[in-house]
Scaffold this active site. Sequence first.
Site, PDB file in Angstrom:
ATOM      1  N   HIS A  58     -11.971  -0.273   3.263  1.00 29.48           N
ATOM      2  CA  HIS A  58     -11.187   0.554   3.182  1.00 29.48           C
ATOM      3  C   HIS A  58     -10.660   1.651   2.824  1.00 29.48           C
ATOM      4  O   HIS A  58      -9.885   1.872   3.183  1.00 29.48           O
ATOM      5  CB  HIS A  58     -11.300  -0.470   1.455  1.00 29.48           C
ATOM      6  CG  HIS A  58     -10.199   0.719   0.546  1.00 29.48           C
ATOM      7  ND1 HIS A  58      -9.312  -0.187  -0.545  1.00 29.48           N
ATOM      8  CD2 HIS A  58      -9.519   1.808  -0.049  1.00 29.48           C
ATOM      9  CE1 HIS A  58      -8.884   0.184  -1.266  1.00 29.48           C
ATOM     10  NE2 HIS A  58      -9.076   1.162  -1.134  1.00 29.48           N
ATOM     11  N   GLU A  59     -11.681   2.336   2.529  1.00 30.44           N
ATOM     12  CA  GLU A  59     -11.475   3.858   2.444  1.00 30.44           C
ATOM     13  C   GLU A  59     -11.225   4.393   4.470  1.00 30.44           C
ATOM     14  O   GLU A  59     -10.482   4.976   4.739  1.00 30.44           O
ATOM     15  CB  GLU A  59     -13.031   4.183   2.093  1.00 30.44           C
ATOM     16  CG  GLU A  59     -13.569   4.329   0.946  1.00 30.44           C
ATOM     17  CD  GLU A  59     -12.300   4.723  -0.097  1.00 30.44           C
ATOM     18  OE1 GLU A  59     -12.051   5.800   0.131  1.00 30.44           O
ATOM     19  OE2 GLU A  59     -11.949   4.363  -1.046  1.00 30.44           O
ATOM     20  N   HIS A  62      -7.326   4.150   4.591  1.00 33.57           N
ATOM     21  CA  HIS A  62      -7.015   5.632   4.017  1.00 33.57           C
ATOM     22  C   HIS A  62      -7.588   6.642   5.269  1.00 33.57           C
ATOM     23  O   HIS A  62      -5.776   7.709   5.569  1.00 33.57           O
ATOM     24  CB  HIS A  62      -7.878   5.981   2.763  1.00 33.57           C
ATOM     25  CG  HIS A  62      -7.181   5.446   1.086  1.00 33.57           C
ATOM     26  ND1 HIS A  62      -5.943   4.947   1.506  1.00 33.57           N
ATOM     27  CD2 HIS A  62      -8.297   4.650   0.752  1.00 33.57           C
ATOM     28  CE1 HIS A  62      -6.198   4.334   0.265  1.00 33.57           C
ATOM     29  NE2 HIS A  62      -7.684   4.029  -0.409  1.00 33.57           N
ATOM     30  N   ASP A 161      -5.321   3.745  -5.999  1.00 27.45           N
ATOM     31  CA  ASP A 161      -4.000   3.930  -5.151  1.00 27.45           C
ATOM     32  C   ASP A 161      -3.084   4.059  -5.819  1.00 27.45           C
ATOM     33  O   ASP A 161      -1.586   4.719  -4.920  1.00 27.45           O
ATOM     34  CB  ASP A 161      -4.389   3.044  -3.810  1.00 27.45           C
ATOM     35  CG  ASP A 161      -6.011   3.592  -3.165  1.00 27.45           C
ATOM     36  OD1 ASP A 161      -6.084   4.608  -3.210  1.00 27.45           O
ATOM     37  OD2 ASP A 161      -6.298   2.537  -2.389  1.00 27.45           O
TER      38      ASP A 161
END
Length: 380
Positions: A58-59, A62, A161
Amino acid sequence: MPWSLTVGHVYGTAVRIHVTFLLFLVWIWAAYYRQGGSGAAWEGVAFVALLFLCVLLHEFGHIVAARRYGVKTPEVTLWPFGGIARLERIPEKPSEELVVAIAGPLVNVVIAAVLLLFLGGHVGMEHIENIENPQVSLVAKLAAANIFLVVFNLIPAFPMDGGRVLRALLAMTMGHAQATQTAASIGQALAIGLGFLGIFGNPMLIVIAIFVFLAASGEAGSVQMKQAAQGLLVQDAMITQFETLGPQASVGDAAEALIRTTQKEFPVVDGAGHLRGVLTRDAMIHALQKSGPASSVIEAMQGEVPTVPVRSPLDAALRLLTEKRAPVVGVLDAAGRLVGLLSPENVGEMMMLRAARPDARFGPWARRSTPGPTGPGIGS
């Protein structure tokens, strides 16, 4: 990040695990062991490890999206409550921030979709509610957890987010600062609602509510500081009256200076007026405990201190403070001599003064058109 272990690097980003996360794994092992023995304990640890692999991906969603717009990410750290990617800056264009913010949850959408296809679509909320039950399929729990991550991260409140998505959408029709303030207010209202529900239900909601409320306030304050710095120079906000330490000074000398002044950071300056480093209060105390007052400030100081010319834009210096995580930024004259210091505290004080008198100009250069001699305090 203190108390974190670097486990590798991926395309220039350091992947770190905070020690509390390792303690969290031990706690998970013990909790599952009490319910189902050794087999259940190791399955529980495997589930948490896989879940945090999803958090890490997930990170990196980004990170990859941010890199597309030239934003680097020095590190990403896994904590028991999730992952934190430290981007050098947030893209200023609303469309770019929207892409960066939504990229993380989209990774979890893809993971959940793949796992659901594998399971034939048989996943419900009961898998989240019974996430500690060893009888529930590991893959089903992982799919449900990724769905939960998507929903939770899209709550329109900082630091999730969803708060950044909301700000990006608002910024398309209003200024960035106003969009941040509006998004922060919405997030704080949601936090109050969560806290109210927590009183009559799950106490954990109260903890989340406090975290969200403070994060929203911090985000709004950060943007307000950035907005206040626009159009100003470093010389408008820097500290010019401060005490310095010489390279031969001891930590004991620094301790005496700490007592007789209000400073928290002491620049170490050589005979030519050049900045050698900065001794912070925390580093001073650590050196006193470890080596005693006779130890040298050179050994205890932070050597890598960012510097800027005296007429640099203030917002650029503030970016250095954030990106380098420095206690202060040194301000140099044309000859490279230290003439000022810039810290978050004195910038905040300048903001308060400007808010009280928007028509007035504050700072050491308010009555000067060109820099004059300022001279820091007497060195040790």
